[in-house]
Design a protein around this motif. Structure first.
Motif, PDB file in Angstrom:
ATOM      1  N   LEU A 117       0.852  -1.184   0.000  1.00 18.53           N
ATOM      2  CA  LEU A 117       0.000   0.000   0.000  1.00 18.53           C
ATOM      3  C   LEU A 117       0.888   1.234   0.000  1.00 18.53           C
ATOM      4  N   GLU A 118       0.880   1.956  -1.103  1.00 16.33           N
ATOM      5  CA  GLU A 118       1.704   3.157  -1.205  1.00 16.33           C
ATOM      6  C   GLU A 118       0.975   4.354  -0.608  1.00 16.33           C
ATOM      7  N   ARG A 119       1.713   5.426  -0.413  1.00 15.33           N
ATOM      8  CA  ARG A 119       1.141   6.623   0.180  1.00 15.33           C
ATOM      9  C   ARG A 119       0.118   7.248  -0.769  1.00 15.33           C
ATOM     10  N   ARG A 120      -0.867   7.900  -0.177  1.00 16.40           N
ATOM     11  CA  ARG A 120      -1.912   8.541  -0.966  1.00 16.40           C
ATOM     12  C   ARG A 120      -1.326   9.568  -1.937  1.00 16.40           C
ATOM     13  N   LEU A 121      -0.273  10.256  -1.535  1.00 19.97           N
ATOM     14  CA  LEU A 121       0.341  11.265  -2.398  1.00 19.97           C
ATOM     15  C   LEU A 121       1.015  10.646  -3.621  1.00 19.97           C
ATOM     16  N   VAL A 122       1.226   9.340  -3.591  1.00 17.78           N
ATOM     17  CA  VAL A 122       1.737   8.633  -4.760  1.00 17.78           C
ATOM     18  C   VAL A 122       0.582   8.075  -5.583  1.00 17.78           C
ATOM     19  N   ARG A 123      -0.412   7.524  -4.908  1.00 18.54           N
ATOM     20  CA  ARG A 123      -1.507   6.870  -5.612  1.00 18.54           C
ATOM     21  C   ARG A 123      -2.407   7.865  -6.350  1.00 18.54           C
ATOM     22  N   PHE A 124      -2.619   9.048  -5.788  1.00 16.78           N
ATOM     23  CA  PHE A 124      -3.534   9.994  -6.419  1.00 16.78           C
ATOM     24  C   PHE A 124      -3.003  10.481  -7.778  1.00 16.78           C
ATOM     25  N   PRO A 125      -1.754  10.945  -7.884  1.00 19.39           N
ATOM     26  CA  PRO A 125      -1.265  11.345  -9.214  1.00 19.39           C
ATOM     27  C   PRO A 125      -1.300  10.203 -10.227  1.00 19.39           C
ATOM     28  N   ARG A 126      -1.100   8.984  -9.743  1.00 18.38           N
ATOM     29  CA  ARG A 126      -1.150   7.830 -10.658  1.00 18.38           C
ATOM     30  C   ARG A 126      -2.572   7.620 -11.171  1.00 18.38           C
ATOM     31  N   GLU A 127      -3.549   7.857 -10.312  1.00 21.93           N
ATOM     32  CA  GLU A 127      -4.942   7.773 -10.744  1.00 21.93           C
ATOM     33  C   GLU A 127      -5.245   8.841 -11.797  1.00 21.93           C
TER      34      GLU A 127
END
Length: 470
Positions: A68-78
């Motif tokens: 589970l990566e940090r939200r600050l990583v997952r959001f830009p990827r989304e």
């Protein structure tokens, strides 16, 4: 087996999903690599016996799990995926966009959130914007990593190549691939399915080398990712079909029927179900197929064998099973539920079912291609389940998708427009099974060339070794 020198840098095989184990372990691909180079395997662990099978062949198996990566990583990827879909704007991307819009209408909060994400993504829906988002993803993944486990692994072992057996399953594989790239280690990926480029999201991250099914997929890859070197894209075919061309995976008709509870003296019609989210209310379709089969004349009473989509754990067919309809069979599918992994015995069951079926029915499935390999008539359901509204989904729309439309256009399959039309289509398929045989053969020749020979796994191994040596 001749062991390679342990002093040479190893190839690391990354198996992030169960079907990668089928493609590269069961076929013997990794055994071929191991005969030429040291090999290390990082894999999901579907069951202890499957892990033991791999360990016996390849030594220690490093177990892979979701990170589970940090939200600050997952959001830009989304946002990257949204921008890529809007830039690509394939038929599949359009439908996915509409489905997400429809789902967001369930609450004001979801609607606003969806609108904000689209508003951020749209300015990046171009080649420059996608490149910027991809670079940001690379930097953020490194600076905000949650663990040094995989960077440490790469420093210890210094692989010659990290091969990802399925690039689209990033929750487990992405941290490993990223760690290799941060360390300057070459990476390669197998494009798991024929629709990955036109129906799935952005390749994250991009790789140094790719292995693909056919020339058309290679052309799509080079168009969508122009920085890719053509000489690093290898057309290998796909190992998942190797089993169909290996006699040891072919059961006799009597043995197959004994396992599924069928009568070997009567014809078998195979219905292959799809994903619950993409084919809502499909049990109604299957029940209609059973009604249509009861009206077929001139052959012994057909049996409908329903092969449930192994990844569908919704239980949506339980009510239909409970009805115990005559001549409708629901055999167990031998997959481990953990990591949705085919067991070796299912490879023989699938090959044998295709070989002994009289007709195959599905909704725009890869199974259509496999039925053509066995020269079987293919009927594709092109109508929605009766009595329900499945909007924005339309079963007929799947036949306009970029990857599947050439199959329809080839004439190798028949798209059936209504349940009433299904009766006539079934009767015709029983009466003249050879009717589309020429079209089926031409489709396979155009699509696969010479790769339908049971040796795709050997070509994958050769491509990986070529990448190591360049």
């Amino acid at each position: 087996m001749v062991e390679s020198s342990p002093t040479r840098a190893p190839v690391v095989a990354l198996l992030p999903r169960g079907e990668a184990i089928k493609n590269f372990v069961y076929t013997g691909m990794l055994d071929t690599v191991r005969a030429a180079r040291p090999l290390r395997v990082i894999s999901v662990a579907p069951s202890e016996d499957i892990v033991a099978l791999m360990a016996e062949r390849y030594g220690e198996i490093v177990r892979l799990d979701e990170t589970l990566e940090r939200r600050l990583v997952r959001f830009p990827r989304e946002i990257l995926d949204l921008a890529h879909g809007r830039w690509l704007w394939s038929e599949a991307a359009k439908l996915r966009w509409q489905i997400r819009d429809s789902e967001a209408r369930t609450s004001v909060f979801d609607l606003v959130k969806r609108g904000v994400k689209k508003g951020i993504a749209l300015p990046f829906a171009n080649s420059i914007g996608l490149e910027l988002l991809s670079r940001a993803d690379h930097v953020l993944s490194y600076r905000l990593r949650v663990s040094d486990e995989w960077p440490d692994y790469m420093r210890r072992h210094r692989p010659a190549l990290v091969f990802n057996g399925s690039h689209i399953h990033n929750t487990s594989s992405l941290p490993v691939v990223r760690a290799a790239q941060w360390a300057g280690i070459p990476t390669a990926a197998f494009l798991f399915s024929w629709d990955n480029l036109t129906s799935q999201g952005r390749i994250k991250p991009t790789y140094d080398g790719y292995l693909v099914w056919n020339e058309a997929i290679k052309a799509d890859l080079l168009r969508q990712y122009p920085r890719t070197r053509p000489d690093r894209v290898f057309v290998t075919g796909t190992p998942q079909f190797d089993f169909h061309f290996r006699p040891e995976f072919r059961l006799s008709r009597e043995e197959l029927c004994a396992r599924v509870g069928a009568d070997p003296a009567r014809p078998i019609v195979l219905y292959s179900t799809g994903m619950a989210r993409q084919m809502p209310h499909e049990p109604r379709i299957v029940e209609g197929v059973a009604r249509a089969l009861a009206q077929v004349r001139g052959v012994p009473r057909p049996q409908l064998l329903v092969r449930l989509y192994p990844k569908d754990r919704s239980g949506r067919f339980d009510a239909l099973k409970a009805k115990q309809l005559p001549d409708v069979l629901f055999p167990d599918v031998a997959w481990e539920p953990r990591w949705l992994t085919p067991r070796l015995e299912d490879c023989a069951m699938l090959t044998s079912t295709l070989a002994h079926a009289a007709i195959g029915i599905n909704v725009a499935s890869t199974i259509s291609l496999e039925l053509c390999m066995f020269d079987k008539p293919v009927l594709n359901i092109g109508y929605d389940p009766p009595g329900v509204d499945v909007h924005p989904i339309s079963y007929a729309r799947y036949y306009t998708f970029d990857h599947y439309k050439p199959v329809v256009d080839s004439g190798a399959v028949e798209v059936v427009a209504s349940e009433d039309a299904l009766v006539a289509a079934l009767q015709s398929a029983f009466d003249r099974p050879e009717a589309r045989a020429v079209q089926r053969q031409r489709l396979l020749e155009r699509f696969f060339g010479s790769t339908l020979d049971g040796q795709a796994s050997s070509r994958v191994a050769a491509a990986l070794l070529a990448l190591v040596n360049t």
